[in-house]
Scaffold this motif. Sequence first.
Motif, PDB file in Angstrom:
ATOM      1  N   ASP A 259      -5.979   4.001   5.672  1.00  0.00           N
ATOM      2  CA  ASP A 259      -6.212   2.601   6.052  1.00  0.00           C
ATOM      3  C   ASP A 259      -4.885   1.875   6.213  1.00  0.00           C
ATOM      4  O   ASP A 259      -3.947   2.079   5.428  1.00  0.00           O
ATOM      5  N   ILE A 260      -4.812   1.015   7.203  1.00  0.00           N
ATOM      6  CA  ILE A 260      -3.672   0.114   7.363  1.00  0.00           C
ATOM      7  C   ILE A 260      -4.091  -1.205   6.737  1.00  0.00           C
ATOM      8  O   ILE A 260      -5.083  -1.813   7.166  1.00  0.00           O
ATOM      9  N   VAL A 261      -3.380  -1.619   5.703  1.00  0.00           N
ATOM     10  CA  VAL A 261      -3.799  -2.780   4.925  1.00  0.00           C
ATOM     11  C   VAL A 261      -2.748  -3.889   4.936  1.00  0.00           C
ATOM     12  O   VAL A 261      -1.552  -3.638   5.089  1.00  0.00           O
ATOM     13  N   VAL A 262      -3.241  -5.097   4.769  1.00  0.00           N
ATOM     14  CA  VAL A 262      -2.383  -6.263   4.586  1.00  0.00           C
ATOM     15  C   VAL A 262      -2.461  -6.617   3.106  1.00  0.00           C
ATOM     16  O   VAL A 262      -3.548  -6.673   2.530  1.00  0.00           O
ATOM     17  N   LEU A 263      -1.304  -6.811   2.494  1.00  0.00           N
ATOM     18  CA  LEU A 263      -1.265  -7.086   1.063  1.00  0.00           C
ATOM     19  C   LEU A 263      -0.258  -8.173   0.750  1.00  0.00           C
ATOM     20  O   LEU A 263       0.669  -8.419   1.526  1.00  0.00           O
ATOM     21  N   GLU A 264      -0.466  -8.800  -0.385  1.00  0.00           N
ATOM     22  CA  GLU A 264       0.508  -9.757  -0.887  1.00  0.00           C
ATOM     23  C   GLU A 264       1.735  -8.967  -1.322  1.00  0.00           C
ATOM     24  O   GLU A 264       1.630  -8.011  -2.097  1.00  0.00           O
TER      25      GLU A 264
ATOM     26  N   PRO B 261       5.750 -13.282  -3.401  1.00  0.00           N
ATOM     27  CA  PRO B 261       4.373 -13.743  -3.227  1.00  0.00           C
ATOM     28  C   PRO B 261       4.159 -14.681  -2.033  1.00  0.00           C
ATOM     29  O   PRO B 261       3.019 -14.949  -1.660  1.00  0.00           O
ATOM     30  N   ASP B 262       5.225 -15.135  -1.412  1.00  0.00           N
ATOM     31  CA  ASP B 262       5.090 -15.994  -0.235  1.00  0.00           C
ATOM     32  C   ASP B 262       4.952 -15.176   1.053  1.00  0.00           C
ATOM     33  O   ASP B 262       4.777 -15.755   2.124  1.00  0.00           O
ATOM     34  N   LYS B 263       5.054 -13.844   0.941  1.00  0.00           N
ATOM     35  CA  LYS B 263       4.979 -12.977   2.116  1.00  0.00           C
ATOM     36  C   LYS B 263       3.794 -12.031   2.010  1.00  0.00           C
ATOM     37  O   LYS B 263       3.298 -11.762   0.924  1.00  0.00           O
TER      38      LYS B 263
ATOM     39  N   TYR C 236       9.667   1.758  -3.151  1.00  0.00           N
ATOM     40  CA  TYR C 236      10.542   0.667  -3.600  1.00  0.00           C
ATOM     41  C   TYR C 236       9.911  -0.112  -4.755  1.00  0.00           C
ATOM     42  O   TYR C 236      10.548  -0.364  -5.755  1.00  0.00           O
ATOM     43  N   PHE C 237       8.627  -0.503  -4.616  1.00  0.00           N
ATOM     44  CA  PHE C 237       8.004  -1.376  -5.619  1.00  0.00           C
ATOM     45  C   PHE C 237       6.876  -0.715  -6.408  1.00  0.00           C
ATOM     46  O   PHE C 237       6.224  -1.364  -7.215  1.00  0.00           O
ATOM     47  N   GLY C 238       6.651   0.569  -6.226  1.00  0.00           N
ATOM     48  CA  GLY C 238       5.619   1.273  -6.991  1.00  0.00           C
ATOM     49  C   GLY C 238       4.222   1.051  -6.431  1.00  0.00           C
ATOM     50  O   GLY C 238       4.040   0.499  -5.349  1.00  0.00           O
ATOM     51  N   THR C 239       3.232   1.500  -7.187  1.00  0.00           N
ATOM     52  CA  THR C 239       1.852   1.342  -6.742  1.00  0.00           C
ATOM     53  C   THR C 239       1.466  -0.136  -6.793  1.00  0.00           C
ATOM     54  O   THR C 239       2.110  -0.945  -7.447  1.00  0.00           O
ATOM     55  N   VAL C 240       0.382  -0.454  -6.084  1.00  0.00           N
ATOM     56  CA  VAL C 240      -0.042  -1.850  -5.942  1.00  0.00           C
ATOM     57  C   VAL C 240      -1.502  -1.962  -6.361  1.00  0.00           C
ATOM     58  O   VAL C 240      -2.326  -1.115  -6.001  1.00  0.00           O
ATOM     59  N   GLY C 241      -1.821  -3.021  -7.104  1.00  0.00           N
ATOM     60  CA  GLY C 241      -3.198  -3.262  -7.504  1.00  0.00           C
ATOM     61  C   GLY C 241      -4.086  -3.541  -6.299  1.00  0.00           C
ATOM     62  O   GLY C 241      -3.673  -4.239  -5.364  1.00  0.00           O
ATOM     63  N   ILE C 242      -5.286  -2.996  -6.327  1.00  0.00           N
ATOM     64  CA  ILE C 242      -6.226  -3.208  -5.231  1.00  0.00           C
ATOM     65  C   ILE C 242      -6.490  -4.694  -5.022  1.00  0.00           C
ATOM     66  O   ILE C 242      -6.721  -5.140  -3.899  1.00  0.00           O
ATOM     67  N   ASP C 243      -6.406  -5.483  -6.092  1.00  0.00           N
ATOM     68  CA  ASP C 243      -6.640  -6.923  -5.963  1.00  0.00           C
ATOM     69  C   ASP C 243      -5.557  -7.624  -5.141  1.00  0.00           C
ATOM     70  O   ASP C 243      -5.754  -8.756  -4.698  1.00  0.00           O
ATOM     71  N   SER C 244      -4.423  -6.959  -4.897  1.00  0.00           N
ATOM     72  CA  SER C 244      -3.368  -7.530  -4.043  1.00  0.00           C
ATOM     73  C   SER C 244      -3.605  -7.253  -2.566  1.00  0.00           C
ATOM     74  O   SER C 244      -2.933  -7.822  -1.712  1.00  0.00           O
ATOM     75  N   VAL C 245      -4.537  -6.355  -2.270  1.00  0.00           N
ATOM     76  CA  VAL C 245      -4.832  -5.997  -0.884  1.00  0.00           C
ATOM     77  C   VAL C 245      -5.779  -7.037  -0.307  1.00  0.00           C
ATOM     78  O   VAL C 245      -6.875  -7.250  -0.820  1.00  0.00           O
ATOM     79  N   ASN C 246      -5.331  -7.699   0.761  1.00  0.00           N
ATOM     80  CA  ASN C 246      -6.097  -8.802   1.353  1.00  0.00           C
ATOM     81  C   ASN C 246      -7.072  -8.366   2.429  1.00  0.00           C
ATOM     82  O   ASN C 246      -7.977  -9.120   2.777  1.00  0.00           O
ATOM     83  N   GLY C 247      -6.884  -7.188   3.007  1.00  0.00           N
ATOM     84  CA  GLY C 247      -7.798  -6.743   4.044  1.00  0.00           C
ATOM     85  C   GLY C 247      -7.280  -5.532   4.790  1.00  0.00           C
ATOM     86  O   GLY C 247      -6.159  -5.078   4.578  1.00  0.00           O
TER      87      GLY C 247
END
Length: 168
Positions: A59-64, A69-71, A140-151
């Motif tokens: 999946d190609i995802v958009v995340l915080e 956090p502004d990007k 660079y920043f490690g794994t990301v919480g699913i709750d940070s994935v916006n869509g």
Amino acid sequence: MFEWIKSIALAIVIAIIIKTFIFDTTYVLGYSMYPTLHEKDRLFTNKIIYLIGEPKKGDIVVLEAPDDPDKDYIKRVIGTEGDLVEIKEGIVYVNGNPVKENYIEGDIYTHNDLKIKVPEEEVFLLGDNRVEGASKDSRYFGTVGIDSVNGKAFFRYFPFNDRFGMLK
């Protein structure tokens, strides 16, 4: 006149609900997803898909952005919860199997050897552009919480050329 105003107000409310909860648009800045996405591509993003399911590999995802956090960042899901992701000698492996990455350009070397088990409720993300320093991603920043994935980005609506259409 009142009916006209009421119709416009209803259309605005519906548009706000759709943009807030169901679909959004994304404007690509940078080259971290090249060659799949190019700078200034415009995409539709499905925001509701991860409220009823979880991100899947590819999946190609958009995340915080975890580091700002502004990007928002746009990346590809490589590993999901429980997966062992390894990068050895430029090749990405998930659970010991090399990942078939027909979306990266040529024989690009994936830098930064690593080995990481993806924790619960998290994903491992990479940009498609593996040139060293081209993508800030899970290397660079490690794994990301699913709750940070916006869509999930699913459709390129601009530019109107051979790249127009569904994303793979």
